[in-house]
Design a protein around this motif. Structure first.
Motif, PDB file in Angstrom:
ATOM      1  N   GLY A 212       0.788  -1.235   0.000  1.00 55.33           N
ATOM      2  CA  GLY A 212       0.000   0.000   0.000  1.00 55.33           C
ATOM      3  C   GLY A 212       0.818   1.281   0.000  1.00 55.33           C
ATOM      4  O   GLY A 212       0.257   2.369   0.042  1.00 55.33           O
TER       5      GLY A 212
ATOM      6  N   HIS B  27      -6.208  -5.000 -13.002  1.00 57.71           N
ATOM      7  CA  HIS B  27      -6.166  -4.595 -11.590  1.00 57.71           C
ATOM      8  C   HIS B  27      -4.971  -5.189 -10.857  1.00 57.71           C
ATOM      9  O   HIS B  27      -5.123  -5.999  -9.930  1.00 57.71           O
TER      10      HIS B  27
ATOM     11  N   GLU C 280      -1.858  -5.652  -8.247  1.00 60.43           N
ATOM     12  CA  GLU C 280      -1.695  -5.263  -6.834  1.00 60.43           C
ATOM     13  C   GLU C 280      -0.445  -4.408  -6.666  1.00 60.43           C
ATOM     14  O   GLU C 280      -0.342  -3.639  -5.715  1.00 60.43           O
TER      15      GLU C 280
ATOM     16  N   THR D 279      -4.229  10.493 -10.199  1.00 57.04           N
ATOM     17  CA  THR D 279      -4.550   9.074 -10.462  1.00 57.04           C
ATOM     18  C   THR D 279      -3.741   8.174  -9.533  1.00 57.04           C
ATOM     19  O   THR D 279      -4.275   7.228  -8.937  1.00 57.04           O
TER      20      THR D 279
ATOM     21  N   GLY E 210      -4.926   8.353  -6.014  1.00 58.94           N
ATOM     22  CA  GLY E 210      -6.190   7.622  -5.915  1.00 58.94           C
ATOM     23  C   GLY E 210      -5.945   6.113  -5.836  1.00 58.94           C
ATOM     24  O   GLY E 210      -6.618   5.404  -5.075  1.00 58.94           O
ATOM     25  N   LEU E 211      -4.985   5.639  -6.593  1.00 54.77           N
ATOM     26  CA  LEU E 211      -4.674   4.201  -6.572  1.00 54.77           C
ATOM     27  C   LEU E 211      -4.094   3.799  -5.209  1.00 54.77           C
ATOM     28  O   LEU E 211      -4.415   2.740  -4.673  1.00 54.77           O
ATOM     29  N   ARG E 212      -3.231   4.675  -4.665  1.00 52.72           N
ATOM     30  CA  ARG E 212      -2.661   4.389  -3.346  1.00 52.72           C
ATOM     31  C   ARG E 212      -3.777   4.325  -2.302  1.00 52.72           C
ATOM     32  O   ARG E 212      -3.786   3.453  -1.442  1.00 52.72           O
ATOM     33  N   ASP E 213      -4.738   5.251  -2.417  1.00 50.85           N
ATOM     34  CA  ASP E 213      -5.844   5.272  -1.454  1.00 50.85           C
ATOM     35  C   ASP E 213      -6.668   3.993  -1.515  1.00 50.85           C
ATOM     36  O   ASP E 213      -7.300   3.601  -0.533  1.00 50.85           O
ATOM     37  N   LYS E 214      -6.657   3.367  -2.714  1.00 50.49           N
ATOM     38  CA  LYS E 214      -7.408   2.107  -2.858  1.00 50.49           C
ATOM     39  C   LYS E 214      -6.563   0.905  -2.422  1.00 50.49           C
ATOM     40  O   LYS E 214      -6.985  -0.239  -2.560  1.00 50.49           O
ATOM     41  N   GLY E 215      -5.346   1.149  -1.977  1.00 50.94           N
ATOM     42  CA  GLY E 215      -4.518   0.073  -1.429  1.00 50.94           C
ATOM     43  C   GLY E 215      -3.498  -0.502  -2.388  1.00 50.94           C
ATOM     44  O   GLY E 215      -2.844  -1.509  -2.085  1.00 50.94           O
TER      45      GLY E 215
END
Lengths: 249, 408
Positions: free
Chosen positions: A31, A154, A156, A178, A181-186
């Protein structure tokens, strides 16, 4: 203690007599955005190519998501997405065609690939330009498509090798948003760049490479603290102090 | 090891790129037919006057008006070459046996027929005579034609002999005087200079010149299928340079799958070319696929496979796309004439026919010529098919051995 998602152990790679990577070891936490900085020829791209399974190390191994790259390369590939420094796209095809093709290569069904392609094009602000040919796009648009392709399937873990080279501030800002945002989604991200303020803004931890080795690894705040008060020192100061001021080819 | 679904997806992507490239479409689909039309026109006479079969006849008998061999030659020799129709053979009377023999030995002449010194005597005495066929061992077709002519002459004489013998037997039984009168009558004919053997030529239907499209279309099919495949190496190298191959490799696609996909894409383009060539050839040029059309199709397919292997191999041997393009063009333009794509191999000298065998083009064209011009069947072109398979294995092995996804 944070979970180590990627562990690189004693990586070595030589091209003829030149040692491009010489004993690199580090770990990336799940993450986080991990920055890999270094002057030209430091070994960043070679390291990313080894981590993304396209280049076999002469020595050492990498574990990603618990899978050894040497023994389970296919399992590793299912976990990663790569956005190379170059625009690795079929410029004669449309943006949507590119995303769908690489999505199919990543094992998605036709339907899944189309759905994800639309989602990722929207993420990089190109939902209206899906049918446009890449060779008609601006540099910034091409970079955003390059990033969107890396998101197909998607992954990881995302490898971003200088994703903002030579683009306008608007496109660069879109890419920053972007990535955040991806980091916030893990999502776990390995990021290389020559823009120090970019690394300072995005990266949770930074490794500085030179001569094929990691010469410093810490958070941006701690790296700055090594040479002065963090509020008065920039990451560029740290970088120049550690790697020197001599020109690199 | 290979992922068939992904192989096909990579091939489809290459086809899509090909279709989007209008210049490539023009160059490899339409452009060849400009050559076909042009060379069809240029070669319109091949197989007719220019390709006339010439028979050389010589007699060793002493030159008397009663010598039968003189009568035969006089009856069948061509009085006026300019009056011959396309496809008609020419018969030439020669005088110097030793000179003809030397020409055959020196391969200047395919062969000739010779009447022996006792030819007339043998025939008149009823013990028979031999016509000598002197032919170059390598000139198989010409030798066969000479045998055909010799057979024709001997059966003609045989038929006359039977009649003559029948008359003689009849004469013995009924009246020796009748025999004398018949022999006298025959002798009288000969003395009067009228030929004992009459030679008539009946023209059945129209004698047509060889249809040039029967060798022009296969020739240009071979050339442009190979050219397109060789030039696809440029696109493969470009993919390596812009890292799309590496990107594919990083997304769970195996190395052999990528090679398979590229090969399938290149081969599929070749198959599309092949289908268009034969369809246009049959519909617009009325070409004749011979007695074994399946062999023509298989030979075409093998040429497509060889070409695709060559294209992938070339991509693995060069570093830059410009280098790939240059070598591909050079290879295509050298191998095409050498392999008989610009002119039929059978009109070239022996050494050139031999040299053509170093190219897949030479084997393919020889196979097409055998099938479409000389009435060969499937088994006759097995050596050509085998040669193309061997070329494929060689090119393909090098391609697999040298293939890499990264530049440098």
């Amino acid at each position: 203690m944070p979970e180590e998602y990627l562990v690189a152990q004693d990586l070595h790679k030589s091209f003829n007599e030149h040692k491009a990577v010489n004993g690199v070891s580090f770990a990336i936490h799940k993450g986080e955005i991990f920055g890999l900085l270094g002057p030209n020829g430091a070994g960043k791209t070679t390291t990313i190519r080894m981590l993304s399974t396209v280049l076999e190390p002469d020595q050492g191994d990498v574990t990603i998501g618990g899978h050894s790259m040497k023994r389970e390369a296919d399992a590793v590939r299912n976990l990663i997405g790569v956005c190379p420094q170059e625009l690795a796209l079929y410029v004669e095809l449309g943006a949507l065609d590119n995303l769908v093709f690489f999505g199919r290569m990543a094992g998605l069904s036709s339907q899944e690939a189309k759905e994800q392609a639309k989602t990722h094009l929207a993420l990089v602000g190109l939902e209206e330009r899906g049918k446009g040919r890449i060779d008609k796009f601006s540099g910034g648009m091409k970079r955003r498509v390059n990033l969107a392709v890396a998101l197909m399937g998607h992954p990881e873990l995302l490898f971003l090798d200088e994703p903002t080279v030579g683009i306008d501030p608007q496109s660069r800002n879109n890419i920053y948003e972007t990535i955040e945002g991806l980091r916030d989604k893990g999502m776990t991200i390995l990021y290389t760049t020559h823009y120090m303020e970019e690394a300072d803004r995005l990266c949770d931890r930074i490794a500085i490479m030179d001569g094929g080795q990691i010469i410093a690894l810490d958070t941006p705040h701690e790296l700055k603290a090594q040479i002065g008060p963090p509020e008065q020192v920039t990451l560029e100061d740290v970088f120049l102090k550690l790697t020197g001021r001599s020109l690199r080819d | 090891m290979i992922q068939p679904r992904l192989v096909w997806l990579i091939a489809l992507k290459d086809l899509k790129l090909f279709i989007r490239d209008r210049l490539a479409l023009f160059f490899f689909i339409l452009f060849p037919f400009m050559f076909v039309v042009m060379f069809n026109f240029i070669y319109a006479g091949v197989g007719s006057e220019d390709d006339r079969l010439v028979f050389h006849l010589v007699t060793l008998e002493e030159e008397t008006e009663t010598a039968l061999s003189y009568q035969i030659i006089a009856a069948i020799e061509t009085p006026d070459e300019s009056a011959l129709q396309p496809g008609e053979s020419q018969v030439v009377r020669e005088d110097d046996y030793d000179e003809l023999r030397r020409q055959v030995e020196d391969k200047e002449l395919g062969g000739f027929l010779a009447f022996p010194v006792d030819f007339s005597e043998g025939i008149y005495m009823g013990r028979g005579a031999e016509i000598e066929v002197v032919a170059d061992a390598e000139a198989v077709s010409y030798r066969a034609a000479l045998y055909g002519l010799a057979d024709g002459i001997s059966s003609w004489i045989g038929a006359n002999n039977v009649v003559e013998k029948a008359i003689s037997e009849l004469a013995k039984e009924q009246a020796p005087a009748i025999l004398e009168s018949i022999i006298e009558a025959l002798g009288g004919q000969l003395i009067a200079g009228e030929p004992l053997i009459e030679y008539t030529s009946e023209k059945v239907g129209e004698v047509e010149a060889e249809q040039p499209s029967n060798f022009v279309i296969p020739g240009y099919l071979v050339m442009f299928v190979f050219f397109a495949a060789a030039l696809s190496s440029e696109a493969i190298v470009r993919e390596r340079q812009n890292h799309t191959l590496e990107r594919i490799l990083a997304s769970s696609v195996r190395r052999f799958t990528i090679i398979g996909g590229i090969f399938t894409g290149t081969a599929t383009k070749g198959l599309v070319q092949m289908i268009i060539f034969w369809a246009v050839g049959i519909l617009a040029f009325n070409i004749d696929l011979g007695i074994a059309p399946a062999a023509v199709i298989i030979l075409s397919f093998l040429m497509v496979i060889v070409s695709a292997s060559f294209g992938v191999m070339l991509a693995t041997l060069v570093k830059t796309d410009r280098g790939a393009g240059s070598i591909a063009t050079l290879a295509a333009l050298i191998m095409a004439p050498l392999g008989g794509c610009w002119w039929p191999l059978f009109i070239t000298p022996q050494w050139m026919q031999f040299l053509s065998k170093v190219t897949p083009h030479g084997w393919a064209n020889e196979g097409f010529n055998k099938l479409m011009l000389f009435g060969a069947d499937f088994a006759d072109v097995a050596p050509e098919m085998l040669a193309l398979v061997i070329f494929t294995i060689i090119f393909g092995s090098i391609a697999v051995w040298r293939f890499r996804t990264a530049a440098g």
